[in-house]
Design an enzyme around this catalytic site. Structure first.
Site, PDB file in Angstrom:
ATOM      1  N   PRO A   9      21.740 -11.917  -4.920  1.00  0.00           N
ATOM      2  CA  PRO A   9      22.478 -12.775  -4.580  1.00  0.00           C
ATOM      3  C   PRO A   9      23.972 -12.786  -4.570  1.00  0.00           C
ATOM      4  O   PRO A   9      24.446 -11.945  -5.437  1.00  0.00           O
ATOM      5  CB  PRO A   9      22.375 -14.059  -5.697  1.00  0.00           C
ATOM      6  CG  PRO A   9      20.864 -13.782  -6.220  1.00  0.00           C
ATOM      7  CD  PRO A   9      20.542 -12.244  -5.821  1.00  0.00           C
ATOM      8  N   ASN A  10      24.704 -13.188  -3.648  1.00  0.00           N
ATOM      9  CA  ASN A  10      26.057 -12.982  -3.526  1.00  0.00           C
ATOM     10  C   ASN A  10      26.633 -11.677  -2.973  1.00  0.00           C
ATOM     11  O   ASN A  10      27.730 -11.637  -2.722  1.00  0.00           O
ATOM     12  CB  ASN A  10      26.948 -13.397  -4.799  1.00  0.00           C
ATOM     13  CG  ASN A  10      26.491 -14.770  -5.371  1.00  0.00           C
ATOM     14  OD1 ASN A  10      26.869 -15.798  -4.723  1.00  0.00           O
ATOM     15  ND2 ASN A  10      26.080 -14.954  -6.525  1.00  0.00           N
ATOM     16  N   ARG A  17      34.484 -10.901  -1.719  1.00  0.00           N
ATOM     17  CA  ARG A  17      34.535 -11.536  -2.867  1.00  0.00           C
ATOM     18  C   ARG A  17      34.868 -10.222  -3.745  1.00  0.00           C
ATOM     19  O   ARG A  17      34.444  -9.285  -3.967  1.00  0.00           O
ATOM     20  CB  ARG A  17      32.887 -11.565  -3.145  1.00  0.00           C
ATOM     21  CG  ARG A  17      32.410 -11.784  -4.676  1.00  0.00           C
ATOM     22  CD  ARG A  17      30.911 -11.679  -4.924  1.00  0.00           C
ATOM     23  NE  ARG A  17      30.575 -11.903  -6.276  1.00  0.00           N
ATOM     24  CZ  ARG A  17      29.368 -11.561  -6.734  1.00  0.00           C
ATOM     25  NH1 ARG A  17      28.745 -10.764  -6.167  1.00  0.00           N
ATOM     26  NH2 ARG A  17      29.175 -12.026  -7.908  1.00  0.00           N
ATOM     27  N   TYR A  22      34.541  -5.382  -6.794  1.00  0.00           N
ATOM     28  CA  TYR A  22      33.406  -4.836  -5.738  1.00  0.00           C
ATOM     29  C   TYR A  22      34.120  -3.884  -4.838  1.00  0.00           C
ATOM     30  O   TYR A  22      33.069  -3.447  -4.279  1.00  0.00           O
ATOM     31  CB  TYR A  22      32.747  -5.896  -5.457  1.00  0.00           C
ATOM     32  CG  TYR A  22      32.044  -6.860  -6.464  1.00  0.00           C
ATOM     33  CD1 TYR A  22      31.276  -6.293  -7.447  1.00  0.00           C
ATOM     34  CD2 TYR A  22      32.273  -8.205  -6.783  1.00  0.00           C
ATOM     35  CE1 TYR A  22      30.531  -7.085  -8.585  1.00  0.00           C
ATOM     36  CE2 TYR A  22      31.933  -8.946  -7.676  1.00  0.00           C
ATOM     37  CZ  TYR A  22      30.818  -8.436  -8.652  1.00  0.00           C
ATOM     38  OH  TYR A  22      30.295  -9.066  -9.672  1.00  0.00           O
ATOM     39  N   ASN A  73      20.271  -3.721  -6.340  1.00  0.00           N
ATOM     40  CA  ASN A  73      21.360  -4.482  -7.039  1.00  0.00           C
ATOM     41  C   ASN A  73      20.889  -6.017  -7.127  1.00  0.00           C
ATOM     42  O   ASN A  73      20.982  -6.456  -6.144  1.00  0.00           O
ATOM     43  CB  ASN A  73      22.504  -4.252  -6.337  1.00  0.00           C
ATOM     44  CG  ASN A  73      23.633  -4.880  -6.931  1.00  0.00           C
ATOM     45  OD1 ASN A  73      23.607  -5.639  -7.978  1.00  0.00           O
ATOM     46  ND2 ASN A  73      24.799  -4.381  -6.769  1.00  0.00           N
ATOM     47  N   ALA A  76      23.552 -11.200 -10.280  1.00  0.00           N
ATOM     48  CA  ALA A  76      23.290 -11.573 -11.617  1.00  0.00           C
ATOM     49  C   ALA A  76      21.808 -12.120 -12.058  1.00  0.00           C
ATOM     50  O   ALA A  76      21.608 -12.234 -13.287  1.00  0.00           O
ATOM     51  CB  ALA A  76      24.117 -13.057 -11.785  1.00  0.00           C
ATOM     52  N   GLU A  97      17.992   0.661 -10.938  1.00  0.00           N
ATOM     53  CA  GLU A  97      18.912  -0.622 -10.932  1.00  0.00           C
ATOM     54  C   GLU A  97      20.367  -0.091 -10.629  1.00  0.00           C
ATOM     55  O   GLU A  97      20.754   0.811 -11.517  1.00  0.00           O
ATOM     56  CB  GLU A  97      18.714  -1.397 -12.254  1.00  0.00           C
ATOM     57  CG  GLU A  97      19.781  -2.535 -12.451  1.00  0.00           C
ATOM     58  CD  GLU A  97      19.783  -3.059 -13.906  1.00  0.00           C
ATOM     59  OE1 GLU A  97      18.879  -2.535 -14.908  1.00  0.00           O
ATOM     60  OE2 GLU A  97      20.503  -4.015 -14.175  1.00  0.00           O
ATOM     61  N   HIS A  99      24.687  -1.558 -10.117  1.00  0.00           N
ATOM     62  CA  HIS A  99      25.734  -2.357 -10.040  1.00  0.00           C
ATOM     63  C   HIS A  99      26.925  -1.736  -9.767  1.00  0.00           C
ATOM     64  O   HIS A  99      26.977  -0.752 -10.265  1.00  0.00           O
ATOM     65  CB  HIS A  99      25.790  -3.059 -11.572  1.00  0.00           C
ATOM     66  CG  HIS A  99      24.622  -3.898 -11.973  1.00  0.00           C
ATOM     67  ND1 HIS A  99      24.321  -5.122 -11.615  1.00  0.00           N
ATOM     68  CD2 HIS A  99      23.526  -3.510 -12.912  1.00  0.00           C
ATOM     69  CE1 HIS A  99      23.175  -5.602 -12.256  1.00  0.00           C
ATOM     70  NE2 HIS A  99      22.882  -4.615 -12.927  1.00  0.00           N
ATOM     71  N   ARG A 106      32.596  -5.907 -18.968  1.00  0.00           N
ATOM     72  CA  ARG A 106      33.206  -7.405 -18.272  1.00  0.00           C
ATOM     73  C   ARG A 106      32.484  -8.558 -19.532  1.00  0.00           C
ATOM     74  O   ARG A 106      32.616  -8.196 -20.702  1.00  0.00           O
ATOM     75  CB  ARG A 106      32.440  -7.695 -16.748  1.00  0.00           C
ATOM     76  CG  ARG A 106      33.180  -6.437 -15.900  1.00  0.00           C
ATOM     77  CD  ARG A 106      32.372  -6.774 -14.511  1.00  0.00           C
ATOM     78  NE  ARG A 106      32.926  -8.083 -13.875  1.00  0.00           N
ATOM     79  CZ  ARG A 106      32.319  -8.286 -12.907  1.00  0.00           C
ATOM     80  NH1 ARG A 106      31.243  -8.166 -12.272  1.00  0.00           N
ATOM     81  NH2 ARG A 106      32.578  -9.612 -12.480  1.00  0.00           N
TER      82      ARG A 106
HETATM   83  C1  DQA Z   1      27.004  -6.985  -9.904  1.00  0.00           C
HETATM   84  C2  DQA Z   1      27.095  -7.484 -11.253  1.00  0.00           C
HETATM   85  C3  DQA Z   1      26.826  -8.711 -11.455  1.00  0.00           C
HETATM   86  O1  DQA Z   1      27.017  -9.084 -12.875  1.00  0.00           O
HETATM   87  C4  DQA Z   1      27.331  -9.853 -10.480  1.00  0.00           C
HETATM   88  O2  DQA Z   1      26.551 -10.893 -10.805  1.00  0.00           O
HETATM   89  C5  DQA Z   1      27.084  -9.219  -9.172  1.00  0.00           C
HETATM   90  C6  DQA Z   1      27.231  -8.227  -8.926  1.00  0.00           C
HETATM   91  C7  DQA Z   1      27.473  -5.583  -9.255  1.00  0.00           C
HETATM   92  O3  DQA Z   1      27.176  -5.110  -8.363  1.00  0.00           O
HETATM   93  O4  DQA Z   1      28.398  -5.115 -10.056  1.00  0.00           O
HETATM   94  O5  DQA Z   1      26.616 -10.070  -8.332  1.00  0.00           O
HETATM   95  O6  DQA Z   1      25.423  -6.777  -9.872  1.00  0.00           O
END
Ligand code: DQA
Length: 143
Positions: A9-10, A17, A22, A73, A76, A97, A99, A106
């Protein structure tokens, strides 16, 4: 061997964003680089992004018998989703995994990962280069 790169997501909003957190690469650019990095390691890379937990679970199930490794990735979902943990575990495919940001520096809730026990490793805080490291980790694991 096929390698599946999943973004949760996102992450479709990469590039716009929070570029301070990022970076400014878009999802399309990230996926292109993943295909290049994968090719250099001998992988054929498939990419998938969804904002929907169930769609991600379905894609992971579809990888069974097809992909030899997974880079994920989870966004959240990694902090909250036992469903995602179980789906990764159920594939029995080695997964890393990733990020982009340093989730350990954070908000406290971002430092927690519930999917990590289902993964062979985790990388964070390296920007999108972290995806390359994740692939290298998989290549090493599969060797
Ligand atoms: C993330 C870190 C997560 O906490 C966040 O919700 C994201 C991006 C990262 O790539 O740093 O959506 O996974």
């Amino acid at each position: 061997m096929r390698l599946l790169v999943v973004n949760g997501p996102n992450l479709n909003l990469l590039g716009t964003r929070r570029p301070d957190v990022y970076g400014d690469a878009t999802l399309g650019e990230l996926e292109m680089r993943c295909r290049d990095w994968g090719r250099a390691l001998g992988f054929e890379v498939s990419t998938f992004q969804s904002n929907h937990e169930g769609a991600i679970i379905d894609r992971l199930h579809a990888a069974i018998g097809d992909a030899g490794g997974i880079v994920i990735n989870p966004g959240a979902l990694g902090h909250t989703s036992y469903v995602l943990h179980d789906a990764i575990e159920a594939t029995a495919i080695p997964a890393v995994e990733i990020h982009i940001s340093d989730v350990t520096s954070r908000e406290a809730w971002r430092a927690e990962s519930v999917i990590r026990p289902a993964c062979i490793g985790a990388i964070w805080g390296k920007g999108i280069e972290g995806y390359r490291e994740a692939m290298e980790m998989l290549a090493e694991h599969l060797r």
